[in-house]
Every structure is written in structure tokens, then in C-alpha cells.
Design an enzyme around this catalytic site. Structure first.
Site, short mmCIF file in Angstrom:
data_model
loop_
_atom_site.label_atom_id
_atom_site.label_comp_id
_atom_site.label_asym_id
_atom_site.label_seq_id
_atom_site.Cartn_x
_atom_site.Cartn_y
_atom_site.Cartn_z
N TRP A 153 -90.49 60.94 -48.54
CA TRP A 153 -89.72 59.99 -50.56
C TRP A 153 -90.04 59.16 -49.33
CZ3 TRP A 153 -84.22 59.04 -49.77
CH2 TRP A 153 -83.71 58.71 -50.96
N ASP A 234 -83.80 68.17 -46.82
CA ASP A 234 -82.88 67.37 -47.91
C ASP A 234 -83.66 68.14 -48.80
OD1 ASP A 234 -83.02 65.87 -49.78
OD2 ASP A 234 -84.37 64.22 -49.27
N LYS A 275 -80.93 64.92 -60.01
CA LYS A 275 -81.42 65.34 -60.88
C LYS A 275 -81.13 66.89 -62.09
CE LYS A 275 -83.98 63.01 -57.53
NZ LYS A 275 -84.18 61.76 -58.44
C1 LMR Z 1 -87.66 58.85 -56.69
O1 LMR Z 1 -88.16 59.89 -55.49
O2 LMR Z 1 -88.38 58.20 -57.69
C2 LMR Z 1 -86.69 59.52 -56.84
O3 LMR Z 1 -85.38 60.56 -55.66
C3 LMR Z 1 -85.50 57.93 -56.99
C4 LMR Z 1 -85.06 57.19 -56.10
O4 LMR Z 1 -84.25 56.68 -55.59
O5 LMR Z 1 -86.58 56.72 -55.07
#
Ligand code: LMR
Length: 424
Positions: A153, A234, A275
Site C-alpha cells: 500500500w 495489517d 472497509k
Molecule cells: C486504498 O488503498 O485505496 C485505501 O486504503 C484508501 C487509502 O487511504 O489509501
């Protein structure tokens, strides 16, 4: 006195000079997509950027169970007092029982809870929990190095770096094969510094949607034991793999077992209800730290309070009260059904996208192996740019699509756009 005020004048002058020197920061890799999307005038535009649910008409939803909980709160809530620095005890107990005890079904989790080996603090959703644990690790843990999957992420590296940790990648995914790169994943973890921190995605890996099998997790957990790594898990998409939050949690089941056996005695879990309950903007999540003893827990909890208080004092209460109402006031089954419906739609639309894609010059099979909110297409930044410039399809440069932005009305347009950028 005189010297003091002169020094202050200088300080102000230098600050003012620096204000003019602040460079423009780039837009956020994920949230910046929405800003650009809003500016686009094309009526066919599609936003596949942020991982947030939309229904088949392209609209965000409030889970019906959440709406009912809010109605109950509206009727019965008597105060808006501050909650405790680490959130309400009721919220903490719900999270512990739901996640670690699998709602009264995991004897190992129950043992950890009964022995006082789990410290849970309510946090400002998943990002807040990551930041709190990152600050905590930076302050107390003997290694600053944290291994994160490549890719991960986009915000993980920023959170850890800002907290003073040193993120490094371990291999995870082979873009050339559109598949997990398990052999390299293992060998890169084997090369990690002993005693460092390792970030694991519990399910629905973001951005790839590719998770490890049970057998692969066993091999990774074996390395973690050998190298005495501290696992930081996570879990942002609990429930999005199978439709059931109880089924998506096999890694946590195994971790509680290993903690009871003292093979991996300590680990931490960041989770949120953003989510799976649709509580995005309510910022409702938690950090849990599994400790070796009740005494350790006491000290750790006291330090978490000391750390959180100067940052945001205490977490917001509306989202956590919704969670408490759902779990304690007869809305649990309804929420589970709401979630299952959301995940069902994502699976249907994933299949529809796959069905509409041209497989004659590109193998799209990986789409059906990936799970959760995302597909990791394998499209390169140039192809993503073409999707955006020529078709007003907005998604992150790494080729990730948040498939909740796809629906019956736009799936063919999208597939056609992808087919065209793949062709030439
Ligand atoms: C995403 O990966 O799109 C979500 O987790 C929202 C974010 O805060 O990035």
C-alpha cells in the site's frame, strides 16, 4: 530580556524566509486520483482509484446495519464526552473477542485474552493504528528496520518513514508473470536482519489482491521464528476475500496458536472497520499488541497512552459506538449479511470485467486469482496514462484498479478501453 526578544526576532525572520521556500508537494498517489477525476468533464469517466465501495449504480453506500445502529444511537445517546486515550473498554473488548477469539470460537485467543496478553487501543482507523505502532516501535523496539512487501500500500512506506523507521522491501509479486513471487519472497525474508520487524497483509493484499496459501504462510512463519522477526499484521480488508470476516482470519488464528505456544510470543495487529463496515470517514480502527505477560501488557498500555495523548488525545467516538451497537445490540448477523452482499457484488463485477476482456493477446487469468477490492492488472504506467488521457479511466499508476468503481453500466466501456490500450 533584550537578548531574548532579539533571538525571537531572528527566529521569526528565518521562519518567514523559509515559508517562501516550501516546495509544492506531489498529490497523494491514491487520494490525488479522486481530485483529478473530479475535474474531468467526460460523462463516461470512471474512478478506479481509492479502495472505497460503490454500489452497482456507482454510488457510495451506508451499510443498512450501520444505519440501524446510528438510529439507535440517535434515540438513546445521552452524552458526547471524551472517551479514554485508548478508546472505550467496551470497544476494546469487542475487538479482542471478535478478532482474536473469533467471537468465542478460538480457545487460543481466549487464553491470550484471559491471561491479559492482548493490549488493544482504539485508533484513528487503519492508518492511525499503523502510525501509533510505528511510533511505538521507533521508541521502544531495538530494531528500526521494517520489511514490507514489494509492492505494498502506497502509504505504508510514508507512515513508517515519518515515524523514524527504516522500511526495506521483501519480494512479493512478479509483475512479469502477474503472480506471487514466493521463492524470492522466502529468500529475501531469509536475508532480513534478525530481530527486525516484518509487515504482513492478513488478507486481500493491497495492491495485488494475491494472498499466500495456508502452506505458504507456514513457511513464512517458520522463517519468522528462525529469524526472531516481529510480525506487524495489517488487516484492512477482513471479510473481502471470502465474504466472511471469520473465514478471512486464518493467519490470525495461526498467530494466536503460535503465541500461546510461545513460538512467536509477540506480534501486533492493525485493523479497521473502514472497509468491512463502510465506516471510512468515521476513522474507526484499532491496534492490538500481543505481549508475553499481563505485566508487560500493563507497561505497554501505559506507554501507548503516553504516546497517543500528545498526538490526538483520544479517538473519535461515533464510529466506535456504531461498532459497539452492532455487536452488542443484535445487529451482528445483519452486518455480516450486508458485508457478504458487498463482497458478492465485487466478485460478480470482477468476473464480468474478465469476461469482457480480450484474451487473444493478453492472459487475464490472474484477475480471477486475486481477491478483494482490487485487481492488479499488470498494465504499465504508459498504458495507465493512455487509459486516463484517452478514456478518462482513473486509477493508480501501478495498474491497480479499485473494482468497486466498475458496474453494469460501465464494465463494457472499461473493458473496451483496456482492450484498446493492450492492442497497441
Ligand atoms: C486504498 O488503498 O485505496 C485505501 O486504503 C484508501 C487509502 O487511504 O489509501
Amino acid at each position: 530580556m533584550y537578548r531574548h526578544s532579539v533571538r525571537r526576532q531572528f527566529a521569526t525572520a528565518s521562519v518567514l524566509r523559509e515559508w517562501h521556500q516550501i516546495p509544492l508537494a506531489p498529490p497523494d498517489k491514491i487520494l490525488g486520483i479522486t481530485e483529478a477525476f473530479k475535474e474531468d468533464k467526460n460523462p463516461n469517466k470512471i474512478n478506479l482509484g481509492v479502495g472505497a465501495y460503490r454500489d452497482n449504480t456507482g454510488k457510495p453506500i451506508i451499510f443498512p446495519a450501520v444505519k440501524k445502529a446510528e438510529k439507535k444511537l440517535y434515540d438513546n445517546e445521552k452524552e458526547k464526552e471524551y472517551t479514554a486515550i485508548t478508546g472505550s473498554k467496551n470497544f476494546q473488548d469487542i475487538v479482542k473477542n471478535f478478532i482474536f477469539n473469533n467471537s468465542n470460537k478460538d480457545p487460543n485467543g481466549k487464553k491470550l485474552i484471559d491471561e491479559g496478553r492482548i493490549v488493544t487501543a482504539q485508533t484513528i482507523s487503519g492508518t492511525g493504528s499503523l502510525r501509533v505502532i510505528a511510533d511505538f516501535i521507533a521508541r521502544f523496539y531495538n530494531s528500526k528496520k521494517i520489511y514490507v512487501p514489494k509492492p505494498t500500500w502506497a502509504n505504508h512506506v510514508a507512515v513508517f518513514t515519518d515515524a523514524g523507521l527504516q522500511p526495506e522491501y521483501y519480494a512479493y509479486y512478479d509483475t512479469s508473470k502477474n503472480d506471487l513471487d514466493f521463492a524470492n519472497l522466502k529468500s529475501s525474508l531469509q536475508k532480513a536482519d534478525d530481530g527486525s520487524v516484518v509487515l504482513l497483509h492478513a488478507c486481500c493484499h493491497n495492491p495485488t489482491g494475491m494472498d499466500l496459501t495456508g502452506d505458504q504462510w507456514e513457511q513464512v512463519l517458520e522463517i519468522i521464528q528462525q529469524k526472531k522477526l516481529f510480525p506487524l499484521i495489517d488487516m484492512a480488508y477482513q471479510g473481502f476475500a471470502s465474504g466472511s470476516p471469520y473465514e478471512d482470519i486464518s493467519l490470525i488464528r495461526r498467530m494466536t496458536e503460535l503465541a500461546v505456544e510461545n513460538k512467536i510470543p509477540t506480534f501486533a495487529l492493525c485493523q479497521s472497520f473502514a472497509k468491512n463496515m463502510g465506516l471510512y470517514g468515521e476513522r474507526t480502527g484499532s491496534i492490538s499488541i500481543i505481549t508475553e505477560s499481563a505485566d508487560q501488557s500493563k507497561a505497554i498500555e501505559s506507554q501507548l497512552k503516553k504516546l497517543i495523548r500528545p498526538i490526538y488525545s483520544s479517538p473519535p467516538i461515533h464510529g466506535s459506538k456504531i461498532v459497539e451497537t452492532i455487536f452488542n445490540e443484535g445487529l451482528l448477523d445483519e452486518w455480516l449479511a450486508d458485508l457478504d452482499k458487498v463482497v458478492g457484488r465485487l466478485n460478480t463485477i470482477r468476473q464480468k470485467l474478465y469476461d469482457n476482456l480480450d484474451k487473444s493477446n493478453y492472459n487475464w487469468d490472474h484477475l480471477l486469482k486475486q481477491r478483494g477490492m482490487f485487481v492488479y492488472t499488470g498494465l504499465n504506467p504508459e498504458q495507465m496514462k493512455r487509459l486516463r488521457d484517452e478514456f478518462s479511466v482513473y486509477a493508480t499508476d501501478d495498474g491497480r484498479f479499485s473494482i468497486s468503481g466498475i458496474n453494469d453500466a460501465n464494465v463494457e466501456y472499461l473493458a473496451d478501453a483496456i482492450n484498446q490500450v493492450i492492442k497497441k
